[in-house]
Design a protein around this motif. Structure first.
Motif, PDB file in Angstrom:
ATOM      1  N   MET A 119       1.072  -1.332  -0.667  1.00  0.00           N
ATOM      2  CA  MET A 119       0.038   0.205   0.231  1.00  0.00           C
ATOM      3  C   MET A 119       0.684   0.891  -0.146  1.00  0.00           C
ATOM      4  O   MET A 119       1.301   1.235   0.465  1.00  0.00           O
ATOM      5  N   ALA A 120       0.825   2.497  -1.150  1.00  0.00           N
ATOM      6  CA  ALA A 120       1.511   3.488  -0.999  1.00  0.00           C
ATOM      7  C   ALA A 120       0.677   4.186   0.645  1.00  0.00           C
ATOM      8  O   ALA A 120       0.136   4.429   1.016  1.00  0.00           O
ATOM      9  N   SER A 121       2.423   4.634   0.365  1.00  0.00           N
ATOM     10  CA  SER A 121       2.763   5.924   2.027  1.00  0.00           C
ATOM     11  C   SER A 121       1.925   6.873   1.088  1.00  0.00           C
ATOM     12  O   SER A 121       1.528   7.570  -0.139  1.00  0.00           O
ATOM     13  N   PRO A 122       0.670   8.351   2.360  1.00  0.00           N
ATOM     14  CA  PRO A 122       0.473   8.998   2.060  1.00  0.00           C
ATOM     15  C   PRO A 122       1.387  10.073   1.716  1.00  0.00           C
ATOM     16  O   PRO A 122       1.586  10.941   0.794  1.00  0.00           O
ATOM     17  N   GLN A 123       3.246  10.166   1.528  1.00  0.00           N
ATOM     18  CA  GLN A 123       3.939  10.993   0.915  1.00  0.00           C
ATOM     19  C   GLN A 123       3.949  10.283  -0.738  1.00  0.00           C
ATOM     20  O   GLN A 123       4.113  11.148  -1.449  1.00  0.00           O
ATOM     21  N   ASP A 124       4.063   9.636  -0.491  1.00  0.00           N
ATOM     22  CA  ASP A 124       4.088   8.915  -1.583  1.00  0.00           C
ATOM     23  C   ASP A 124       3.275   8.434  -3.336  1.00  0.00           C
ATOM     24  O   ASP A 124       3.493   9.046  -4.081  1.00  0.00           O
ATOM     25  N   THR A 125       1.723   8.738  -1.678  1.00  0.00           N
ATOM     26  CA  THR A 125       0.687   9.210  -2.793  1.00  0.00           C
ATOM     27  C   THR A 125       1.104  10.763  -3.051  1.00  0.00           C
ATOM     28  O   THR A 125       0.573  11.108  -4.216  1.00  0.00           O
ATOM     29  N   ILE A 126       1.102  12.015  -2.270  1.00  0.00           N
ATOM     30  CA  ILE A 126       0.968  13.143  -2.448  1.00  0.00           C
ATOM     31  C   ILE A 126       2.270  13.270  -3.845  1.00  0.00           C
ATOM     32  O   ILE A 126       2.409  14.071  -5.188  1.00  0.00           O
ATOM     33  N   VAL A 127       3.497  12.776  -3.877  1.00  0.00           N
ATOM     34  CA  VAL A 127       4.386  13.245  -4.608  1.00  0.00           C
ATOM     35  C   VAL A 127       3.986  12.200  -6.108  1.00  0.00           C
ATOM     36  O   VAL A 127       4.089  12.821  -6.906  1.00  0.00           O
ATOM     37  N   SER A 128       3.349  11.323  -6.394  1.00  0.00           N
ATOM     38  CA  SER A 128       2.434  10.861  -7.489  1.00  0.00           C
ATOM     39  C   SER A 128       1.596  11.775  -7.577  1.00  0.00           C
ATOM     40  O   SER A 128       0.957  12.348  -9.160  1.00  0.00           O
ATOM     41  N   GLU A 129       1.096  12.658  -7.272  1.00  0.00           N
ATOM     42  CA  GLU A 129      -0.287  13.594  -7.053  1.00  0.00           C
ATOM     43  C   GLU A 129       0.858  14.592  -7.954  1.00  0.00           C
ATOM     44  O   GLU A 129       0.444  15.550  -8.781  1.00  0.00           O
ATOM     45  N   LEU A 130       1.861  14.861  -7.314  1.00  0.00           N
ATOM     46  CA  LEU A 130       2.693  16.020  -8.145  1.00  0.00           C
ATOM     47  C   LEU A 130       3.211  16.403  -9.325  1.00  0.00           C
ATOM     48  O   LEU A 130       3.174  17.063  -9.863  1.00  0.00           O
ATOM     49  N   GLN A 131       2.903  14.802  -9.211  1.00  0.00           N
ATOM     50  CA  GLN A 131       3.761  14.672 -10.636  1.00  0.00           C
ATOM     51  C   GLN A 131       3.158  15.185 -11.630  1.00  0.00           C
ATOM     52  O   GLN A 131       3.861  15.673 -13.035  1.00  0.00           O
ATOM     53  N   LYS A 132       1.867  15.557 -11.358  1.00  0.00           N
ATOM     54  CA  LYS A 132       0.864  16.137 -12.922  1.00  0.00           C
ATOM     55  C   LYS A 132       1.053  17.467 -12.899  1.00  0.00           C
ATOM     56  O   LYS A 132       0.493  18.081 -14.287  1.00  0.00           O
ATOM     57  N   TYR A 133       1.470  17.837 -12.117  1.00  0.00           N
ATOM     58  CA  TYR A 133       2.065  19.688 -11.879  1.00  0.00           C
ATOM     59  C   TYR A 133       3.024  20.542 -12.625  1.00  0.00           C
ATOM     60  O   TYR A 133       3.870  19.972 -11.992  1.00  0.00           O
ATOM     61  N   THR A 134       3.516  21.435 -13.066  1.00  0.00           N
ATOM     62  CA  THR A 134       4.374  22.390 -12.844  1.00  0.00           C
ATOM     63  C   THR A 134       4.470  22.913 -11.628  1.00  0.00           C
ATOM     64  O   THR A 134       3.685  22.997 -10.829  1.00  0.00           O
ATOM     65  N   THR A 135       5.201  23.633 -11.454  1.00  0.00           N
ATOM     66  CA  THR A 135       6.028  24.926 -10.545  1.00  0.00           C
ATOM     67  C   THR A 135       5.182  25.599 -10.262  1.00  0.00           C
ATOM     68  O   THR A 135       4.628  25.964  -9.537  1.00  0.00           O
ATOM     69  N   CYS A 136       4.507  26.206 -11.869  1.00  0.00           N
ATOM     70  CA  CYS A 136       3.491  27.073 -11.487  1.00  0.00           C
ATOM     71  C   CYS A 136       2.540  26.878 -10.987  1.00  0.00           C
ATOM     72  O   CYS A 136       2.141  27.848 -10.658  1.00  0.00           O
ATOM     73  N   ASP A 137       1.558  25.596 -11.127  1.00  0.00           N
ATOM     74  CA  ASP A 137       0.579  25.012 -10.339  1.00  0.00           C
ATOM     75  C   ASP A 137       0.946  25.031  -8.829  1.00  0.00           C
ATOM     76  O   ASP A 137      -0.289  25.400  -9.052  1.00  0.00           O
ATOM     77  N   VAL A 138       1.841  24.409  -8.628  1.00  0.00           N
ATOM     78  CA  VAL A 138       2.286  24.569  -6.643  1.00  0.00           C
ATOM     79  C   VAL A 138       2.505  25.637  -6.772  1.00  0.00           C
ATOM     80  O   VAL A 138       1.077  26.255  -5.507  1.00  0.00           O
ATOM     81  N   SER A 139       2.337  26.467  -6.891  1.00  0.00           N
ATOM     82  CA  SER A 139       2.610  28.427  -6.597  1.00  0.00           C
ATOM     83  C   SER A 139       2.137  29.248  -6.585  1.00  0.00           C
ATOM     84  O   SER A 139       1.131  29.724  -6.270  1.00  0.00           O
ATOM     85  N   ASP A 140       1.151  28.902  -7.760  1.00  0.00           N
ATOM     86  CA  ASP A 140      -0.601  29.115  -8.109  1.00  0.00           C
ATOM     87  C   ASP A 140      -1.311  29.085  -6.648  1.00  0.00           C
ATOM     88  O   ASP A 140      -1.918  29.301  -6.134  1.00  0.00           O
TER      89      ASP A 140
END
Length: 223
Positions: A1-22
């Motif tokens: 089972m994926a850890s919460p950290q692994d899940t967040i990393v996987s989700e963040l892969q979908k977005y650019t740094t600009c998306d994160v900053s927004d």
């Protein structure tokens, strides 16, 4: 089972740094988490699809005259799999604080990339490894005549007078062509749905703007 950290990393892969900053701007986090002055040098210089996402593994260099004792072992031998190495050194240090053998070991340990808040060296070697490196600049001389590693996995400050930014162990680092962003671990779950909402709105805006709608009208309709 994926850890919460692994899940967040996987989700963040979908977005650019600009998306994160927004998203971080919507959460009132200063500068949208942007870390100024750090750009991509390897595997290419500000080109290509390279993006790294992972929890920060921090390394703190200090001047030799600093009273703090030298860290007893080499930081590079304890890098966790999936981490982004963040190396901090005093501002305006002319010597490089990171080199090709460090990336060779980091890659073997499963690190996803390195962010150097200072200079690094062995650029050809870094590119041959196809290992992602983001940094302020390049250099040639090693650090030993000026600096020592004093601590690993401690909070460090971005070494610039432009910002007051902190990088803590475990905070998420996201880096791509646009630069490097720090996402505080406690804000990650709040930020992700904001990223998704913003990207969906921007996609709809782009379609309508290409058809002739004004930016102002598209913003009113979709944001």
């Amino acid at each position: 089972m994926a850890s919460p950290q692994d899940t967040i990393v996987s989700e963040l892969q979908k977005y650019t740094t600009c998306d994160v900053s927004d998203a971080l701007c919507k959460l009132k986090y200063r500068n949208g988490g942007f870390l100024s002055g750090l750009t991509m040098w390897s595997p290419q210089r500000q080109d290509g699809p390279t993006k790294i996402v992972g929890p920060a593994y921090t390394v703190k260099y200090v001047p030799l005259h600093d009273p703090a004792p030298k860290y007893p072992s080499h930081y590079i031998d304890n890098v966790p799999e999936g981490a982004v190495i963040f190396v901090s050194c005093p501002p305006k240090t002319p010597n490089a604080v990171y080199g090709g053998l460090m990336s060779t070991r980091a890659q073997a340990s499963g690190a996803v990339g390195s962010v150097i808040d200072g200079r690094f060296r062995d650029l050809q070697e870094q590119r041959q490894l196809k290992y992602p490196v983001f940094a302020r600049d390049v250099g040639t001389a090693p650090p030993a005549e000026l600096l020592k590693v004093a601590a690993v996995n401690v909070s460090v400050k971005l070494q610039t007078d432009e910002q007051d930014m902190e990088i803590r162990p475990g905070d998420y680092l996201v880096a791509d062509l646009n630069g490097v962003v720090v996402l505080p671990v406690e804000l990650a779950e709040q930020a992700l749905p904001l990223m998704q909402k913003q990207v969906e709105a921007d996609d709809k805006m782009a379609i309508e703007i290409k058809k002739g709608m004004t930016f102002t009208d598209a913003s009113k309709k979709f944001r």
